[in-house]
Motif scaffolding. Structure first.
Motif, short mmCIF file in Angstrom:
data_model
loop_
_atom_site.label_atom_id
_atom_site.label_comp_id
_atom_site.label_asym_id
_atom_site.label_seq_id
_atom_site.Cartn_x
_atom_site.Cartn_y
_atom_site.Cartn_z
N ALA A 1 34.19 50.30 60.80
CA ALA A 1 34.47 49.77 62.01
C ALA A 1 35.99 49.69 62.09
N SER A 2 36.55 49.85 60.98
CA SER A 2 38.17 50.00 60.95
C SER A 2 38.69 51.24 60.67
N GLU A 3 37.73 52.24 60.63
CA GLU A 3 38.01 53.77 60.28
C GLU A 3 38.63 53.64 58.83
N ALA A 4 38.40 52.84 57.83
CA ALA A 4 38.95 52.95 56.61
C ALA A 4 38.09 53.75 55.79
N PRO A 5 38.46 54.38 54.64
CA PRO A 5 37.66 55.04 53.68
C PRO A 5 36.67 54.24 53.25
N GLU A 6 35.43 55.05 52.68
CA GLU A 6 34.36 54.31 52.01
C GLU A 6 34.92 53.76 50.83
N GLY A 7 34.39 52.34 50.55
CA GLY A 7 34.98 51.63 49.35
C GLY A 7 36.27 51.05 49.66
N ALA A 8 36.49 50.79 50.88
CA ALA A 8 37.91 49.94 50.93
C ALA A 8 37.95 48.54 50.70
N MET A 9 36.86 48.07 50.08
CA MET A 9 37.21 46.63 49.63
C MET A 9 36.57 46.70 48.25
N VAL A 10 36.57 45.34 47.60
CA VAL A 10 36.07 45.08 46.29
C VAL A 10 35.39 43.77 46.28
N VAL A 11 34.68 43.57 45.19
CA VAL A 11 34.07 42.29 44.99
C VAL A 11 34.27 42.04 43.82
N LYS A 12 35.07 40.84 43.21
CA LYS A 12 35.12 40.41 41.96
C LYS A 12 34.25 39.24 41.52
N LEU A 13 33.28 39.61 40.53
CA LEU A 13 32.37 38.58 40.19
C LEU A 13 32.92 38.03 38.92
N SER A 14 33.33 36.55 38.75
CA SER A 14 33.78 36.02 37.58
C SER A 14 33.14 34.81 37.37
N TRP A 15 33.58 34.13 36.39
CA TRP A 15 33.23 32.71 35.61
C TRP A 15 34.43 31.74 35.37
N PRO A 16 35.01 31.40 36.29
CA PRO A 16 36.01 30.42 36.19
C PRO A 16 35.57 28.89 35.69
N MET A 17 36.51 28.46 34.86
CA MET A 17 36.26 27.03 34.34
C MET A 17 35.99 26.18 35.48
N GLU A 18 35.01 25.42 35.37
CA GLU A 18 34.66 24.17 36.25
C GLU A 18 35.36 23.22 36.55
N LYS A 19 36.23 22.86 35.27
CA LYS A 19 37.25 21.91 35.41
C LYS A 19 38.54 22.10 36.06
N ARG A 20 38.69 23.56 36.37
CA ARG A 20 39.95 23.97 37.30
C ARG A 20 39.52 23.57 38.80
N PRO A 21 40.53 22.84 39.28
CA PRO A 21 40.22 22.34 40.69
C PRO A 21 40.60 23.15 41.77
N TYR A 22 41.07 24.47 41.52
CA TYR A 22 41.59 25.44 42.57
C TYR A 22 40.82 26.75 42.44
N LEU A 23 39.99 26.77 43.18
CA LEU A 23 39.38 28.28 43.59
C LEU A 23 40.30 29.26 43.89
N GLU A 24 40.37 30.45 43.14
CA GLU A 24 41.24 31.54 43.72
C GLU A 24 41.24 31.53 45.09
N ALA A 25 40.04 31.89 45.76
CA ALA A 25 40.19 31.95 47.21
C ALA A 25 41.00 31.04 48.06
N ASP A 26 40.72 29.69 47.48
CA ASP A 26 41.24 28.82 48.30
C ASP A 26 42.91 28.72 47.91
N THR A 27 43.34 29.22 46.68
CA THR A 27 44.56 29.21 46.43
C THR A 27 45.32 30.46 47.50
N ILE A 28 44.73 31.52 47.49
CA ILE A 28 45.18 32.74 48.50
C ILE A 28 45.27 32.27 49.60
N LYS A 29 44.00 31.50 50.36
CA LYS A 29 43.99 31.25 51.66
C LYS A 29 45.27 30.19 51.96
N ASP A 30 45.27 29.31 51.10
CA ASP A 30 46.51 28.12 51.35
C ASP A 30 47.89 28.73 51.39
#
Length: 777
Positions: free
Chosen positions: A412-441
């Motif tokens: 849709a954006s005429e970007a090359p194939e594989g223009a994104m990434v997905v990160k699968l990870s296992w952060p500690m549950e006691k951390r109250p700050y999700l990475e996505a929330d931190t970046i969004k904020d």
């Protein structure tokens, strides 16, 4: 390198970090290589639950039913081939001589199950001389269990394996002398580890070790045992299984003579079933054989969200994830949702000047091999896969029967194939700050820096039962001892390039300055400290020019919460600050991240051949090899470098020569000054501790005595004088604050970069930025 570390001692290994963003490693494991063993010992220290009841184990891990257990217990099991096996043992056979007899024993059990109408999906083979290439090349296990579709023509690969089998033979004289079931294994370098054993009873309460993240309950202090060499080999095989095709857990079996121990590993630690001897309890071997024979891919630990295509569920293991798809869990407000609680959310696209764009994604198309594979056994366990998000077809199209193939964002954006990434990870549950929330904020709070932060398209977290971990069923073991809990996250973002891929030195400089400024702005105005500066997290993209991007925020913490949310050191080995490598690391400060930025520059100058066909081979220059050692070795190496950087600077790549006088030498001078100030500060602190409260005469007290005009009573008068605070002052150290060591600030760092002038905040945000600073005060 999950991982964050967890308060290990100064001699803990840093080897478990994956410093290089490559899928394969040129280094291999050998029987004499203790570095891998040391790293795995450090990772598993305090994270092993031993002597778990076997019936519980096969039910929770392999999905064996109570009916299956009754079936096994109802039969009398005569192990065919056992006399041959024990005869070989008694004759002093080598472990290789036991492979075929054990295969025959297992094959006979499989035949019995099949004749009784049981459906099996298993293939059992010895590897012999077969070369098994892995991500970390830890060596070959003795045998592997595959799925039934595997035949002699199929490739032998970790990505296809169900579980590993490792054999060991006790020397006959030791076996004869043993008076109980304890197996004596001759192995160098054994170290004690906290572990907790449980009684063999279906009604007993499971118990587990405590981690270094919390206090150990006094009433349940575990006994000390040792890791055997075979246990470390088994952990290495689990490391390979977890690295292949994004597994959630891995299993295997270790056999010493006739004693069998079942092993389970996930990103939180290991669980070992209570060992048994199959010549004394053959029904337990039959139970294991049924469990491994019947278990499906999910029960073997394979990622259930991965599938060969949109129309097919994963029924057989994939040799490679390339061209596979990653299904996205569907949000559902019911209790059966794949999400748990209000914290679970999908974050839509958001860029500067635009409102959030809500999209419903169908799946993620994986377009290549993993770009990054976490190098540790426990911890975050991150995998980064290239690909593209695919939108779900509109509801109207689905109602009309239109195929839900969706539309790739990249197309849709005429970007090359594989223009994104997905990160699968296992952060500690006691951390109250999700990475996505931190970046969004941060994007919302400091919009003028949004182009230097990762662009997030979607973020999902799975918790509790929705992770599907067998460990959850052992909850009384993990919770009772405060073991670290983790949850599973998927973060979809734009794909960026690494600094070594920049074509010119000027481009490198622009990206590096962008990242230094972004980091400072985030700390000052966003009130967030990154805490994991490394070469893998300093990225760039093309946006009319080279634009630096600071990535990987899953260890970031609000500045006012630093030191409170976690009580262990953070960072990536070669780039960790000197202070943080000590046996008692202090709270992570802004200057520690500045120091890491400095070390990244030094590492790059020594290793990156910008603009060449192979800009970075990943091989460590011998002059910096000690930076990748254990904490103590790396700390000593950093101190030596700060004292005399010339041996390292002589190894700078030709393309970086022009930066030696312009950037690198001034930064070396800055951090040498900081090192001297650190030493002064430490000496003054020690002196105060030594003098305060002691019966000693100081200069100020002597001056007071002189004014009395009565020298005959010096001793009595001195005893009556109040001790000044502080008792001892080092003039140069008096004004040195630990937070900056008197010189490590953003301004001084930028000044060392040829007096680079920081960019000004855009006019429309200046008053807003002032308010952000005032709010903090």
């Amino acid at each position: 390198m999950d991982h964050s570390t967890n308060g290990y001692s100064s001699n803990d290994s840093l080897h478990h970090y994956d410093y290089y963003n490559f899928y394969s490693s040129s280094e291999s494991f050998s029987e004499d290589d203790c570095s891998t063993d040391d790293a795995l010992r450090a990772e598993l220290f305090g994270r092993i639950s031993r002597d778990v009841d076997m019936e519980d184990y096969v039910q929770y891990v392999y999905g064996v039913s109570k009916a299956d257990i009754e079936y096994i217990r109802s039969k009398e099991w005569k192990v065919e081939g056992l006399p041959t096996y024990t005869k070989l043992l008694n004759e002093g056979a080598q472990k290789e001589d036991l492979y075929e007899p054990f295969q025959s024993i297992i094959a006979d059990l499989f035949d019995t199950f099949t004749n009784d109408g049981r459906k099996l999906d298993v293939h059992h083979t010895s590897l012999d001389e077969t070369a098994l290439k892995g991500v970390w090349n830890v060596g070959n296990p003795d045998q592997l269990f595959f799925f039934g579709s595997h035949d002699e023509e199929a490739p032998v690969a970790w990505s296809l394996a169900k579980a590993f089998v490792e054999f060991g033979v006790t020397p006959r004289r030791q076996r004869t002398a043993a008076s109980d079931s304890t197996i004596a294994v001759s192995s160098p370098g054994l170290v004690p580890t906290p572990t907790l054993t449980t009684r063999s009873s279906t009604k007993r309460k499971h118990s587990s070790t405590d981690t270094l993240d919390g206090p150990m309950p006094a009433a349940k202090r575990p006994k000390l045992v040792v890791f055997t060499r075979k246990e470390m080999q088994a952990a290495g095989y689990a490391l390979e299984l977890l690295a292949s095709t994004c597994r959630r857990w891995a299993t295997g079996v270790v056999i010493i003579d006739t004693q069998v121990a079942l092993h389970y590993y996930d990103r939180m630690g290991a669980i070992y079933a209570q060992p048994f001897k199959f010549d004394e309890e053959p029904w337990k071997l039959a139970l294991f054989a049924l469990a491994i024979g019947q278990c499906d891919l999910v029960q073997a630990g394979f990622e259930p969200l991965v599938a060969p295509d949109t129309d097919t569920l994963l029924s057989q293991p994939l040799f490679s994830v390339k061209n596979a798809i990653l299904r996205l869990p569907k949000y559902n407000s019911s209790k059966d949702s794949a999400y748990e609680g209000d914290d679970d959310k999908v974050i839509g696209n958001k860029v500067k000047g635009e409102a959030a764009v809500e999209k419903v994604w169908s799946h993620f198309k994986i377009t290549g091999e993993p770009l990054y594979v976490y190098g540790g056994l426990t911890g975050r366990g991150s995998h980064v896969l290239p690909g593209d998000l695919v939108e779900e077809a509109p509801a109207q199209d689905r109602a009309e029967g239109v195929a839900s193939k969706g539309k790739q964002v990249a197309e849709a954006s005429e970007a090359p194939e594989g223009a994104m990434v997905v990160k699968l990870s296992w952060p500690m549950e006691k951390r109250p700050y999700l990475e996505a929330d931190t970046i969004k904020d941060l994007v919302e709070k400091i919009p003028w820096m949004s182009r230097h932060l990762p662009r997030i398209h979607c973020a999902i977290s799975l918790k509790g039962e929705f992770m599907g971990l067998p460990r959850r069923l052992f909850h009384d073991m993990t919770i009772a001892y405060g073991l670290e809990q983790r949850y599973f996250t998927l973060l979809f973002s734009d794909r960026y390039k690494h600094l070594w891929d920049v074509k010119t030195l000027i481009g490198f400089q622009m990206a590096y300055i962008d990242i230094v400024e972004c980091h400072h702005t985030v700390t000052k105005y966003g009130k967030v400290l990154h805490r994991d500066i490394s070469e893998n997290n300093l990225l760039w993209t093309n946006d009319k020019r080279v634009v630096g991007v600071l990535n990987d925020w899953d260890l970031a913490t609000p500045v006012d919460a630093v030191g409170n949310s976690t009580n262990h050191r953070t960072g990536t080995g070669p780039f960790m600050a000197y202070d943080l490598l000590g046996p008692e690391p202090p709270v992570h400060l802004y200057r520690h991240d500045l120091e890491s930025l400095f070390y990244v520059l030094i590492w790059a100058a020594v290793h990156y051949n910008l603009g060449s066909d192979i800009p970075y081979s990943g091989a460590v220059n011998p002059v910096l090899k000690t930076w990748t050692g254990d904490y103590g070795e790396a700390r000593n190496a950093k101190r030596a470098f700060l004292g005399d950087p010339e041996p390292v600077l002589r190894n700078i790549q030709p393309v970086f020569k022009s930066l030696r006088a312009l950037w690198i030498r001034p930064l070396c001078d800055l951090f040498q000054e900081a090192q001297m100030n650190r030493d002064k500060h430490a000496r003054a602190r020690r002196a105060r501790q030594e003098v305060i409260g002691r019966d000693v005469l100081t200069g100020s007290q002597r001056s007071a005595l002189v004014t009395t005009g009565d020298d005959s009573d010096d001793e009595d008068n001195a005893n009556n004088l109040a001790l000044p605070e502080p008792a001892v002052k080092s003039a140069p150290a008096h004004d040195i604050d630990f937070e900056t060591l008197g010189c490590l600030t953003f301004e001084s760092f930028m000044a060392a970069l040829a007096h680079w002038k920081p960019r000004s905040i855009p006019k429309e945000y200046r008053e807003y930025a002032k308010r952000l600073v005032k709010e903090d005060k």
